[in-house]
Design a protein around this motif. Structure first.
Motif, mmCIF file in Angstrom:
data_model
loop_
_atom_site.group_PDB
_atom_site.id
_atom_site.type_symbol
_atom_site.label_atom_id
_atom_site.label_comp_id
_atom_site.label_asym_id
_atom_site.label_seq_id
_atom_site.Cartn_x
_atom_site.Cartn_y
_atom_site.Cartn_z
ATOM 1 N N THR A 66 0.855 -1.179 0.000
ATOM 2 C CA THR A 66 0.000 0.000 0.000
ATOM 3 C C THR A 66 0.891 1.229 0.000
ATOM 4 N N THR B 48 -2.864 2.479 11.188
ATOM 5 C CA THR B 48 -4.239 2.467 10.690
ATOM 6 C C THR B 48 -4.384 1.493 9.517
ATOM 7 N N THR B 49 -3.378 1.459 8.665
ATOM 8 C CA THR B 49 -3.397 0.552 7.518
ATOM 9 C C THR B 49 -3.354 -0.908 7.958
ATOM 10 N N TYR C 68 -4.398 -2.148 10.753
ATOM 11 C CA TYR C 68 -5.677 -2.521 11.357
ATOM 12 C C TYR C 68 -6.798 -2.602 10.315
ATOM 13 N N TYR C 69 -6.646 -1.889 9.220
ATOM 14 C CA TYR C 69 -7.610 -2.052 8.126
ATOM 15 C C TYR C 69 -7.576 -3.489 7.622
ATOM 16 N N LEU D 41 -10.320 -6.482 8.171
ATOM 17 C CA LEU D 41 -10.903 -7.053 6.958
ATOM 18 C C LEU D 41 -10.902 -8.579 7.005
#
Length: 263
Positions: free
Chosen positions: A86, A122-123, A125-126, A130
């Motif tokens: 990402t 934050t990424t 935990y995304y 999911l």
């Protein structure tokens, strides 16, 4: 240290926590450094599904290439390992553009470095949310409990910490046992938050072997004369340990007595 015994212990511990949480895997941020390489290697050995996340934010090419090589090695060896990249540079740039100007440019620079770590958290935990996985932290004992060299709610925001009881030299021992690639083993440790190649030692002012010595130093033991450098390292360690206690201690909770509530 018996590296294979430690690896087995941590792998079992990870599996126990995954079972207790009812999850089927782990998410690990892979930076191209030794801590994340060892953590992802340990997670891979659990047999649980593992997502290795690359999250570059204006990252130097050598950090990116080390991370990519390590992830490719894991994916080739462990069928339970997958990866996702990402690119977060534009997200970070949008955040920077949205913030008002400040007079203290040095403080702003430090806060933006911490912002990188919080965007990455934050990424992670995304992807964890999911898939219903746990975020595995990559902090070692010197960072997490010695000098507090991590970002609160950044790389310190994790579900579990598999290597936080190991000092840096022990992490390198596990790295050798896990066959972490030579580039990572030989690279100077860096938090990768500045967009350049400054090392942890550049920022802290002491090397990890020196900090391990400072953590073990017993001021109550039979006095031995310290060298000027040892005195300097102890001062660095004690200053950072005191300044970063707020990261290492549980969040203070104001307990309100019933007598006050119902006064």
């Amino acid at each position: 240290m018996n590296a294979e015994a430690v690896i087995s212990h941590i792998v079992n511990w990870l599996n126990e926590h995954a079972a207790a949480a009812g999850t089927g895997g782990f998410v690990v941020g892979v930076s191209g450094g030794i801590d994340s390489a060892v953590t992802s290697g340990l997670a891979a050995r659990t047999g649980q599904r593992v997502i290795c996340c690359e999250m570059p934010i204006h990252q130097s090419d050598n950090q990116v290439s080390r991370a990519r090589k390590h992830i490719s090695q894991l994916e080739g060896e462990y069928p339970n390992v997958t990866s996702v990249r990402t690119e977060l540079s534009s997200v970070f740039d949008e955040f920077v553009a949205a913030m008002p100007p400040v007079a203290n440019e040095e403080a702003r620079f430090l806060m933006l470095a911490n912002t990188r770590a919080r965007i990455r958290m934050t990424t992670l935990y995304y992807f964890a949310g999911l898939h219903g996985y746990l975020v595995a932290g990559t902090g070692n004992k010197v960072e997490d409990f010695g000098v507090g060299f991590f970002t609160k709610y950044g790389d310190g925001g994790v579900d579990l910490s598999p290597i936080a009881d190991l000092v840096k030299s022990e992490v390198y021992e596990l790295g050798r046992a896990l066959c972490v690639n030579r580039e990572i083993m030989e690279a100077a440790p860096t938090d990768g938050l500045w967009g350049d190649n400054r090392s942890d030692e550049d920022q802290i002012g002491a090397s990890y072997p020196e900090l391990e010595w400072a953590m073990d130093h017993d001021p109550g033991a039979a006095p031995e004369p310290l060298t000027p450098r040892q005195e300097e390292v102890l001062a660095i360690y004690r200053r950072l340990h005191a300044a970063n206690r707020h990261k290492m201690d549980p969040i203070p909770v104001c307990n309100v007595p019933d007598a006050v509530k119902h006064r």
